[in-house]
Design a protein around this motif. Structure first.
Motif, PDB file in Angstrom:
ATOM      1  N   PHE A   1       0.840  -1.192   0.000  1.00 53.21           N
ATOM      2  CA  PHE A   1       0.000   0.000   0.000  1.00 53.21           C
ATOM      3  C   PHE A   1       0.872   1.238   0.000  1.00 53.21           C
ATOM      4  O   PHE A   1       1.785   1.375   0.820  1.00 53.21           O
ATOM      5  CB  PHE A   1      -0.925   0.011   1.224  1.00 53.21           C
ATOM      6  CG  PHE A   1      -1.911   1.141   1.228  1.00 53.21           C
ATOM      7  CD1 PHE A   1      -2.937   1.193   0.297  1.00 53.21           C
ATOM      8  CD2 PHE A   1      -1.819   2.160   2.167  1.00 53.21           C
ATOM      9  CE1 PHE A   1      -3.858   2.234   0.299  1.00 53.21           C
ATOM     10  CE2 PHE A   1      -2.732   3.199   2.179  1.00 53.21           C
ATOM     11  CZ  PHE A   1      -3.750   3.235   1.240  1.00 53.21           C
ATOM     12  N   ASP A   2       0.582   2.149  -0.925  1.00 55.86           N
ATOM     13  CA  ASP A   2       1.300   3.418  -1.044  1.00 55.86           C
ATOM     14  C   ASP A   2       0.259   4.532  -1.047  1.00 55.86           C
ATOM     15  O   ASP A   2      -0.347   4.835  -2.081  1.00 55.86           O
ATOM     16  CB  ASP A   2       2.129   3.427  -2.334  1.00 55.86           C
ATOM     17  CG  ASP A   2       3.039   4.645  -2.440  1.00 55.86           C
ATOM     18  OD1 ASP A   2       2.699   5.693  -1.872  1.00 55.86           O
ATOM     19  OD2 ASP A   2       4.086   4.541  -3.116  1.00 55.86           O
ATOM     20  N   ILE A   3       0.034   5.129   0.116  1.00 59.08           N
ATOM     21  CA  ILE A   3      -1.031   6.123   0.243  1.00 59.08           C
ATOM     22  C   ILE A   3      -0.764   7.340  -0.632  1.00 59.08           C
ATOM     23  O   ILE A   3      -1.697   7.901  -1.223  1.00 59.08           O
ATOM     24  CB  ILE A   3      -1.212   6.546   1.724  1.00 59.08           C
ATOM     25  CG1 ILE A   3      -2.343   7.552   1.880  1.00 59.08           C
ATOM     26  CG2 ILE A   3       0.081   7.065   2.301  1.00 59.08           C
ATOM     27  CD1 ILE A   3      -3.695   7.078   1.407  1.00 59.08           C
ATOM     28  N   ASP A   4       0.489   7.769  -0.755  1.00 59.40           N
ATOM     29  CA  ASP A   4       0.802   8.946  -1.573  1.00 59.40           C
ATOM     30  C   ASP A   4       0.431   8.712  -3.037  1.00 59.40           C
ATOM     31  O   ASP A   4      -0.135   9.587  -3.699  1.00 59.40           O
ATOM     32  CB  ASP A   4       2.288   9.292  -1.467  1.00 59.40           C
ATOM     33  CG  ASP A   4       2.641   9.884  -0.115  1.00 59.40           C
ATOM     34  OD1 ASP A   4       1.730  10.420   0.539  1.00 59.40           O
ATOM     35  OD2 ASP A   4       3.815   9.811   0.284  1.00 59.40           O
ATOM     36  N   ALA A   5       0.752   7.527  -3.550  1.00 61.97           N
ATOM     37  CA  ALA A   5       0.436   7.213  -4.941  1.00 61.97           C
ATOM     38  C   ALA A   5      -1.076   7.119  -5.149  1.00 61.97           C
ATOM     39  O   ALA A   5      -1.605   7.580  -6.169  1.00 61.97           O
ATOM     40  CB  ALA A   5       1.107   5.901  -5.349  1.00 61.97           C
ATOM     41  N   CYS A   6      -1.777   6.542  -4.181  1.00 60.78           N
ATOM     42  CA  CYS A   6      -3.235   6.418  -4.303  1.00 60.78           C
ATOM     43  C   CYS A   6      -3.908   7.789  -4.290  1.00 60.78           C
ATOM     44  O   CYS A   6      -4.810   8.057  -5.098  1.00 60.78           O
ATOM     45  CB  CYS A   6      -3.779   5.553  -3.168  1.00 60.78           C
ATOM     46  SG  CYS A   6      -3.355   3.801  -3.299  1.00 60.78           S
ATOM     47  N   LEU A   7      -3.467   8.661  -3.393  1.00 57.96           N
ATOM     48  CA  LEU A   7      -4.056   9.996  -3.325  1.00 57.96           C
ATOM     49  C   LEU A   7      -3.714  10.811  -4.569  1.00 57.96           C
ATOM     50  O   LEU A   7      -4.548  11.589  -5.056  1.00 57.96           O
ATOM     51  CB  LEU A   7      -3.572  10.719  -2.066  1.00 57.96           C
ATOM     52  CG  LEU A   7      -4.014  10.123  -0.724  1.00 57.96           C
ATOM     53  CD1 LEU A   7      -3.465  10.943   0.434  1.00 57.96           C
ATOM     54  CD2 LEU A   7      -5.532  10.029  -0.646  1.00 57.96           C
ATOM     55  N   ALA A   8      -2.514  10.627  -5.095  1.00 58.83           N
ATOM     56  CA  ALA A   8      -2.134  11.339  -6.327  1.00 58.83           C
ATOM     57  C   ALA A   8      -2.999  10.880  -7.493  1.00 58.83           C
ATOM     58  O   ALA A   8      -3.388  11.688  -8.350  1.00 58.83           O
ATOM     59  CB  ALA A   8      -0.662  11.089  -6.631  1.00 58.83           C
ATOM     60  N   THR A   9      -3.321   9.598  -7.522  1.00 63.22           N
ATOM     61  CA  THR A   9      -4.196   9.070  -8.579  1.00 63.22           C
ATOM     62  C   THR A   9      -5.578   9.694  -8.499  1.00 63.22           C
ATOM     63  O   THR A   9      -6.149  10.125  -9.516  1.00 63.22           O
ATOM     64  CB  THR A   9      -4.312   7.542  -8.456  1.00 63.22           C
ATOM     65  OG1 THR A   9      -3.012   6.957  -8.462  1.00 63.22           O
ATOM     66  CG2 THR A   9      -5.128   6.963  -9.604  1.00 63.22           C
ATOM     67  N   LEU A  10      -6.129   9.762  -7.287  1.00 65.22           N
ATOM     68  CA  LEU A  10      -7.452  10.368  -7.108  1.00 65.22           C
ATOM     69  C   LEU A  10      -7.426  11.857  -7.449  1.00 65.22           C
ATOM     70  O   LEU A  10      -8.396  12.394  -8.012  1.00 65.22           O
ATOM     71  CB  LEU A  10      -7.923  10.166  -5.666  1.00 65.22           C
ATOM     72  CG  LEU A  10      -8.177   8.715  -5.245  1.00 65.22           C
ATOM     73  CD1 LEU A  10      -8.540   8.640  -3.769  1.00 65.22           C
ATOM     74  CD2 LEU A  10      -9.276   8.083  -6.094  1.00 65.22           C
TER      75      LEU A  10
END
Length: 240
Positions: free
Chosen positions: A61-70
């Protein structure tokens, strides 16, 4: 047969090595994008989406990458991909008790959240937050495709259940705990043993104190300067 078996093992090893290399390369590429000016470049959206899928497959899990995607979907609504958003939210479920689910949800437009699939995730998250574990498993088991493609989903939810129970109870019914874990008797006992919990002869589970639940004394020290102390003495002497 021995040579054939060795060849198969070698091919399997090469396949795994190649896959691991590709995953590392994708992770490094995304890390570089996150640290540069291309973080919100829509041309990189496919790379971020591939990385979300890789996280689901590899149980990372990479929260920074997920939030950047959103965030990219916010800036480029025409590129919105509900499947990727769904994967991100489900991955956020697996991070409980970390409060990353609401971080992700805040980046999804209200009208987008009305999608029935997203509503299902939001509802399941609410059940977990309210510790309605039996209802959670009942609704999850009614839709086995929900967690399809999310490696380690069930184990992550059970870890959260154990965490919640561990900070709340010192003793509870084994049958109740089994239902909260959605496990048969044998597997529930194994999990209790792994957690360091004791299943008693009368059908209860004894949970010892942990570093998170044990009350610790706290010494509070306050330093008073001599000048302040002198003023204090002077005021009291004047009153007397």
């Amino acid at each position: 047969l021995t040579r054939l078996s060795s060849l198969r093992n070698a091919l399997h090893f090469l396949s795994r090595s190649s896959t691991a290399s590709m995953e590392d390369e994708l992770k490094a590429q995304v890390a570089q994008l996150l640290g540069g000016i291309d973080r919100y470049n829509p041309e990189n959206l496919e790379t971020f989406e591939a990385y979300v899928d890789e996280q689901a497959d590899s149980n990372t899990f990479d929260i920074d990458a997920c939030l950047a995607t959103l965030k990219l979907y916010q800036f480029n609504p025409d590129r919105y991909n509900v499947d990727t958003v769904l994967t991100i939210l489900i991955k956020c479920l697996t991070q409980l008790p970390e409060n990353v689910f609401h971080l992700a949800l805040c980046l999804i437009a209200t009208e987008k959240q009305e999608d029935p699939r997203l509503q299902q995730v939001i509802h399941l998250h609410a059940l977990l937050e309210s510790c309605s574990f039996s209802q959670f498993w009942e609704e999850l088991n009614a839709d086995p495709e929900f967690k399809e493609g999310i490696t380690g989903f069930t184990e992550s939810i059970r870890r959260f259940v154990c965490y919640s129970v561990g900070i709340t109870y010192r003793s509870l019914s084994f049958d109740l705990l089994s239902s909260w874990l959605d496990l048969k008797e044998g597997k529930a006992k194994v999990l209790c043993e792994q957690e360091g919990w004791t299943v008693t002869a009368d059908g209860n589970v004894e949970i010892p104190l942990s570093s998170d639940t044990e009350a610790k004394p706290k010494n509070i020290k306050q330093t008073i300067g001599f000048d302040s102390f002198a003023v204090f003495l002077g005021v009291n002497m004047a009153r007397s």
